[in-house]
Design a protein around this motif. Structure first.
Motif, PDB file in Angstrom:
ATOM      1  N   ALA A 194      70.201  18.040  80.592  1.00 45.08           N
ATOM      2  CA  ALA A 194      69.754  17.240  79.457  1.00 45.08           C
ATOM      3  C   ALA A 194      68.267  16.947  79.622  1.00 45.08           C
ATOM      4  O   ALA A 194      67.792  16.803  80.748  1.00 45.08           O
ATOM      5  N   PRO A 195      67.525  16.878  78.519  1.00 48.58           N
ATOM      6  CA  PRO A 195      66.089  16.604  78.625  1.00 48.58           C
ATOM      7  C   PRO A 195      65.823  15.251  79.280  1.00 48.58           C
ATOM      8  O   PRO A 195      66.589  14.310  79.090  1.00 48.58           O
ATOM      9  N   CYS A 196      64.758  15.167  80.048  1.00 42.23           N
ATOM     10  CA  CYS A 196      64.354  13.889  80.628  1.00 42.23           C
ATOM     11  C   CYS A 196      62.838  13.875  80.757  1.00 42.23           C
ATOM     12  O   CYS A 196      62.194  14.923  80.707  1.00 42.23           O
ATOM     13  N   ASP A 197      62.280  12.692  80.918  1.00 44.90           N
ATOM     14  CA  ASP A 197      60.847  12.615  81.185  1.00 44.90           C
ATOM     15  C   ASP A 197      60.612  13.094  82.605  1.00 44.90           C
ATOM     16  O   ASP A 197      61.423  12.842  83.482  1.00 44.90           O
ATOM     17  N   THR A 198      59.521  13.778  82.819  1.00 42.92           N
ATOM     18  CA  THR A 198      59.277  14.206  84.192  1.00 42.92           C
ATOM     19  C   THR A 198      57.790  14.291  84.494  1.00 42.92           C
ATOM     20  O   THR A 198      56.967  14.403  83.579  1.00 42.92           O
ATOM     21  N   ARG A 199      57.479  14.224  85.784  1.00 43.93           N
ATOM     22  CA  ARG A 199      56.072  14.254  86.191  1.00 43.93           C
ATOM     23  C   ARG A 199      55.610  15.671  86.477  1.00 43.93           C
ATOM     24  O   ARG A 199      56.291  16.428  87.155  1.00 43.93           O
ATOM     25  N   ARG A 236      52.364  17.849  88.008  1.00 44.32           N
ATOM     26  CA  ARG A 236      51.122  17.699  88.735  1.00 44.32           C
ATOM     27  C   ARG A 236      49.982  18.019  87.783  1.00 44.32           C
ATOM     28  O   ARG A 236      50.014  19.010  87.070  1.00 44.32           O
ATOM     29  N   GLY A 237      49.014  17.150  87.745  1.00 40.61           N
ATOM     30  CA  GLY A 237      47.846  17.401  86.908  1.00 40.61           C
ATOM     31  C   GLY A 237      47.979  16.856  85.507  1.00 40.61           C
ATOM     32  O   GLY A 237      46.992  16.576  84.855  1.00 40.61           O
ATOM     33  N   LEU A 238      49.195  16.740  85.002  1.00 45.42           N
ATOM     34  CA  LEU A 238      49.373  16.282  83.630  1.00 45.42           C
ATOM     35  C   LEU A 238      50.040  14.918  83.553  1.00 45.42           C
ATOM     36  O   LEU A 238      50.064  14.293  82.500  1.00 45.42           O
ATOM     37  N   GLY A 239      50.601  14.456  84.656  1.00 47.74           N
ATOM     38  CA  GLY A 239      51.302  13.170  84.645  1.00 47.74           C
ATOM     39  C   GLY A 239      52.678  13.284  84.029  1.00 47.74           C
ATOM     40  O   GLY A 239      53.222  14.379  83.885  1.00 47.74           O
ATOM     41  N   THR A 240      53.221  12.144  83.620  1.00 46.74           N
ATOM     42  CA  THR A 240      54.565  12.147  83.049  1.00 46.74           C
ATOM     43  C   THR A 240      54.511  12.607  81.599  1.00 46.74           C
ATOM     44  O   THR A 240      53.717  12.100  80.812  1.00 46.74           O
ATOM     45  N   ILE A 241      55.336  13.596  81.285  1.00 44.82           N
ATOM     46  CA  ILE A 241      55.395  14.090  79.911  1.00 44.82           C
ATOM     47  C   ILE A 241      56.810  13.839  79.389  1.00 44.82           C
ATOM     48  O   ILE A 241      57.786  14.261  80.016  1.00 44.82           O
ATOM     49  N   PRO A 242      56.900  13.149  78.235  1.00 39.31           N
ATOM     50  CA  PRO A 242      58.230  12.840  77.697  1.00 39.31           C
ATOM     51  C   PRO A 242      59.044  14.110  77.423  1.00 39.31           C
ATOM     52  O   PRO A 242      58.494  15.097  76.928  1.00 39.31           O
ATOM     53  N   VAL A 288      55.372  26.444  90.606  1.00 44.68           N
ATOM     54  CA  VAL A 288      55.116  25.797  91.894  1.00 44.68           C
ATOM     55  C   VAL A 288      53.948  24.818  91.774  1.00 44.68           C
ATOM     56  O   VAL A 288      53.992  23.709  92.288  1.00 44.68           O
ATOM     57  N   CYS A 289      52.915  25.245  91.038  1.00 46.87           N
ATOM     58  CA  CYS A 289      51.715  24.420  90.951  1.00 46.87           C
ATOM     59  C   CYS A 289      51.956  23.104  90.236  1.00 46.87           C
ATOM     60  O   CYS A 289      51.327  22.111  90.552  1.00 46.87           O
ATOM     61  N   VAL A 290      52.823  23.109  89.244  1.00 44.94           N
ATOM     62  CA  VAL A 290      53.011  21.884  88.470  1.00 44.94           C
ATOM     63  C   VAL A 290      54.089  20.987  89.058  1.00 44.94           C
ATOM     64  O   VAL A 290      54.355  19.913  88.547  1.00 44.94           O
ATOM     65  N   THR A 291      54.734  21.434  90.125  1.00 43.96           N
ATOM     66  CA  THR A 291      55.751  20.592  90.738  1.00 43.96           C
ATOM     67  C   THR A 291      55.062  19.422  91.439  1.00 43.96           C
ATOM     68  O   THR A 291      54.169  19.609  92.259  1.00 43.96           O
ATOM     69  N   ASP A 292      55.469  18.229  91.065  1.00 43.75           N
ATOM     70  CA  ASP A 292      54.813  17.028  91.568  1.00 43.75           C
ATOM     71  C   ASP A 292      54.997  16.886  93.081  1.00 43.75           C
ATOM     72  O   ASP A 292      56.033  17.279  93.626  1.00 43.75           O
ATOM     73  N   THR A 293      53.997  16.300  93.726  1.00 44.59           N
ATOM     74  CA  THR A 293      54.097  16.097  95.170  1.00 44.59           C
ATOM     75  C   THR A 293      55.347  15.313  95.546  1.00 44.59           C
ATOM     76  O   THR A 293      55.949  15.553  96.594  1.00 44.59           O
ATOM     77  N   PRO A 324      56.720  20.815  75.365  1.00 40.12           N
ATOM     78  CA  PRO A 324      56.096  19.486  75.495  1.00 40.12           C
ATOM     79  C   PRO A 324      54.798  19.526  76.303  1.00 40.12           C
ATOM     80  O   PRO A 324      53.891  18.720  76.067  1.00 40.12           O
ATOM     81  N   ALA A 325      54.709  20.470  77.244  1.00 43.18           N
ATOM     82  CA  ALA A 325      53.488  20.552  78.052  1.00 43.18           C
ATOM     83  C   ALA A 325      52.300  20.989  77.204  1.00 43.18           C
ATOM     84  O   ALA A 325      51.168  20.566  77.435  1.00 43.18           O
ATOM     85  N   LEU A 326      52.554  21.829  76.188  1.00 40.69           N
ATOM     86  CA  LEU A 326      51.468  22.254  75.308  1.00 40.69           C
ATOM     87  C   LEU A 326      50.880  21.038  74.597  1.00 40.69           C
ATOM     88  O   LEU A 326      49.664  20.883  74.486  1.00 40.69           O
ATOM     89  N   GLU A 327      51.776  20.160  74.128  1.00 42.18           N
ATOM     90  CA  GLU A 327      51.295  18.960  73.445  1.00 42.18           C
ATOM     91  C   GLU A 327      50.488  18.094  74.400  1.00 42.18           C
ATOM     92  O   GLU A 327      49.430  17.570  74.035  1.00 42.18           O
TER      93      GLU A 327
END
Ligand code: SF4
Lengths: 339, 363
Positions: free
Chosen positions: B271-276, B278-284, B67-72, B176-179
């Motif tokens: 399928a994988p996609c880039d996504t935003r 919250r707090g980390l911005g867009t991560i490929p 919930v926390c990382v879901t972008d506004t 990908p978020a770890l990176e």
């Protein structure tokens, strides 16, 4: 931040946690303020020429109407009986108001009322006045029940949320969260199978037995909505004391614990309908415990912790593995987590 | 699950004391360890684990609360959908209270929106069958643990020929978020406590590329107190010995390869996609989009959802809190303007958010 009057009531306001508490203290109390209401106990105790009476009311909305271990009928009776019992009173008479949605099967209504009657017999109370309203389909959900009750407070008994003293032992009369989980699993049949039953039960006999065995008891409370965690916080605030409870001593049914783990629920905050908390002076704690355990509804009663002089208003838990954490009041309804 | 002695075995005080002693011995320097999973955060607070650790060890709560990382933007999108007459929104409970830019699902429900709490995506499919005249939109939020069940729900809906069920996919994947975390400003992490549930699906080996690239101690951990203490001990030893490794302290549930069947179902639908975040911005490649083949079940393609970009709430430190750069108590709003009753940021809303956990258990 939203203007307080512009926001609408949400379900959180009814969940027995912080928001419900705010609704009471910020909206209701200022409007109706008087010393009896301000006791903020489960029921009010007042003097009459013939002695002291306790008066209490509660409204019951539960989906589904029937659930493992009970129905809205038993709940409506036991709920008010227990509110009176938690004032140290002997419950005598009940009123019952029914709000029935058009279309409710007559058989369901009959079954609910029969179960209410059986619960009254068990608790030793009588229905002496009532009222029925039928509303159009959709204006209510099947059946809502309000009950009010009157009980007699024996001389010498003074029970309130403000009577806990440092050194008192905290007792809980049995397993937590049975009612909350029974209703939840019944409502969400699609996802769960379980045989957890509601604990709905009249506590008046047990309460009197505890008071007889441990006359120093000054606090009784039934941890319904908001659960044991919220009830303890209320007592801690009203008595201006701290509390420490021991996780390892908290009675929880294994099946209930399993479902809670799965959903990310904390049994400390789920509803009970047949359990009581009590604060007893240390020397009388064992006697109070024995009185609870002698009741058919208190076999798994336990001493779960202690009232302290530290950090007034705060409830702390010593965890099983030796850590410490705060037990806060519930904020809003507990919602199942995403995993 | 319903065997209490099994659970109690993982909460044994004597064993816990032994594990704490191991940690104390190994923690010979300051160590900053991040748990990347909201369930870990909750478990750590609920069992009072922070209280048992030596001061050398700092636990950071990472971006592991879905919930926390879901972008506004997505939250606003969910709310916009709930305002449509024909839509029933089916959602996990924790999303209800998350404030979007203007309102929340819970407030919309109070104003008349049809928002239902479900316990699984399959419940949402059932709901769609019960209400053929409405469109049920399931709000897909969560990591690899949840996504296979959502994929299965979409497959079921297709097999049933349902035309009134769709999913708003805001799903995310963990590696990908770890990176991204390693590259976030001001973040200093000495080791990772990797999420047990997610790893059941993706397997330990899924973290291998990350581990090889950054060479940081990584331990997959379960959720019982002893699991967590053992994993922390393992991390502390790796750091003290200067010998980082990728290890699995949750062998009773996690294998090297995870659950191939679940991953296959997931890959069939998403399928994988880039996504935003919250707090980390867009991560490929950190998000999961519904494949073209299943476009009919994609809420974002079925509905034109107009959402405006809005700034994050003023003063909210959720971003840096999610990357471990700051702790909740650094936030000037914490416990004052921002409480679980009246949350400003998402980290205070979800029960698994770090601000909420700090507030509830550790003030
Ligand atoms: S305390 Fe509230 S405002 Fe501050 S970072 Fe946490 S959620 Fe955001």
């Amino acid at each position: 931040m939203p203007d307080k009057d512009k926001i609408a009531i949400t379900l959180d306001h009814g969940a027995g946690g912080k928001l419900a508490h705010q609704l009471t203290t910020e909206l209701l109390l200022p409007l109706f303020d008087n010393p009896l209401l301000a006791q903020l106990h489960d029921g009010a105790v007042f003097e009459t020429d013939q002695g002291r009476l306790a008066f209490s009311t509660d409204t019951f909305v539960v989906d589904p109407l029937f659930f493992p271990g009970g129905s809205i009928g038993e709940l409506a009776v036991n709920g008010t009986v227990n509110d009176l019992a938690m004032c140290g009173a002997l419950p005598r008479y009940l009123s019952m108001g029914l709000i029935v949605e058009e279309g409710l099967p007559m058989a369901d209504l009959r079954r609910v009322l029969e179960q209410a009657r059986a619960a009254m017999d068990l608790a030793g109370v009588q229905l002496i006045t009532g009222d029925t309203k039928v509303v159009p389909r959709g204006a209510a959900d099947k059946l809502f029940i309000n009950t009010a009750g009157i009980g007699v407070v024996p001389p010498g008994i003074r029970i309130g949320g403000d009577g806990a003293r440092p050194g008192d032992r905290i007792l809980l009369s049995g397993t937590m969260a049975d009612h909350g989980i029974a209703v939840l699993t019944q409502r969400e049949q699609m996802a769960f199978q379980s045989d957890v039953r509601s604990d709905t039960a009249p506590l008046n006999a047990m309460a009197q037995a505890v008071l007889a065995a441990a006359p120093g008891v000054r606090v009784l409370r039934d941890p319904t909505r908001g659960g044991v965690g919220t009830a303890l916080n209320e007592i801690a605030v009203q008595s201006a004391v701290g509390m420490t409870i021991q996780e390892a001593l908290l009675p929880v049914d294994p099946a209930v614990a399993g479902i809670c783990d799965l959903l990310g629920f904390d049994p400390l905050y789920l509803a009970n309908e047949g359990k009581m908390l009590c604060c007893a002076p240390a020397q009388q704690a064992e006697a109070a415990l024995a009185a609870m355990q002698a009741s058919p509804y208190g076999r798994r009663a336990a001493i779960i912790g202690e009232v302290t002089a530290q950090e007034p208003g705060r409830v702390v838990m010593a965890t099983r593995i030796g850590g410490r954490r705060i037990v806060d009041m519930l904020t809003g309804e507990q919602l199942p987590r995403i995993c | 699950m319903d065997d209490v002695t099994f659970t109690e075995a993982f909460r044994d005080p004597a064993i816990a004391r032994g594990l704490v002693r191991d940690i104390q011995r190994a923690a010979d320097r300051p160590m900053r360890l991040m748990e990347v999973c909201g369930t870990h955060t909750m478990a750590i607070f609920r069992h009072g684990i922070r209280d048992l650790l030596p001061p050398a060890i700092t636990l950071l709560s990472g971006p592991g609360c879905p919930v926390c990382v879901t972008d506004t933007l997505d939250i606003n999108g969910f709310i916009a959908l709930s305002q449509r007459e024909e839509v029933i929104v089916a959602t996990f409970g924790d999303l209800l209270r998350v404030p979007g830019s203007f309102t929340s699902l819970r407030r919309e429900a109070a104003e008349g929106a049809d928002v239902r709490v479900v316990y699984s995506a399959m419940d949402a499919v059932t709901l769609a069958r019960q209400h053929p005249d409405r469109t049920v939109v399931f709000l897909g939020v969560g990591f690899e643990t949840t996504t296979p069940t959502v994929a299965a729900a979409i497959l079921t809906a297709r097999d049933l020929g349902l035309t009134n069920f769709c999913v708003y996919s805001a799903h995310k994947v963990v590696p990908p978020a770890l990176e991204a975390l390693m590259q976030a400003p001001d973040t200093r992490i000495d080791g990772f406590l990797l999420p047990g549930h997610v790893s059941v699906i993706i397997g330990t080996e899924a973290y291998r590329p990350f581990f090889e690239r950054f060479g940081l101690p990584c331990v997959v951990a379960g959720f019982e107190p002893l699991d967590i203490l053992a994993a922390i001990g393992d991390l502390a030893r790796q750091i003290a010995d200067g010998r980082p490794a990728l290890t699995n302290a949750y062998r009773r549930a996690v294998g090297d390869a995870g659950n191939p069947r679940a991953r296959q179902v997931m890959a069939q639908v998403f399928a994988p996609c880039d996504t935003r975040w919250r707090g980390l911005g867009t991560i490929p490649a950190s998000g999961l989009a519904i494949r073209d083949e299943f476009a009919a079940f994609d809420a974002t393609r079925r509905f034109k959802i107009a959402v405006v970009e809005m700034p994050e709430p003023k003063g909210c430190l959720c971003g840096p809190v999610l990357t471990g750069a700051r702790v909740p108590t650094d936030c000037a709003l914490f416990g004052k303007r921002c409480t679980p009753t009246d949350p400003v940021g998402p980290c205070m809303v979800s029960s698994e958010g770090s601000c909420a956990a700090f507030y509830r258990f550790q003030r």
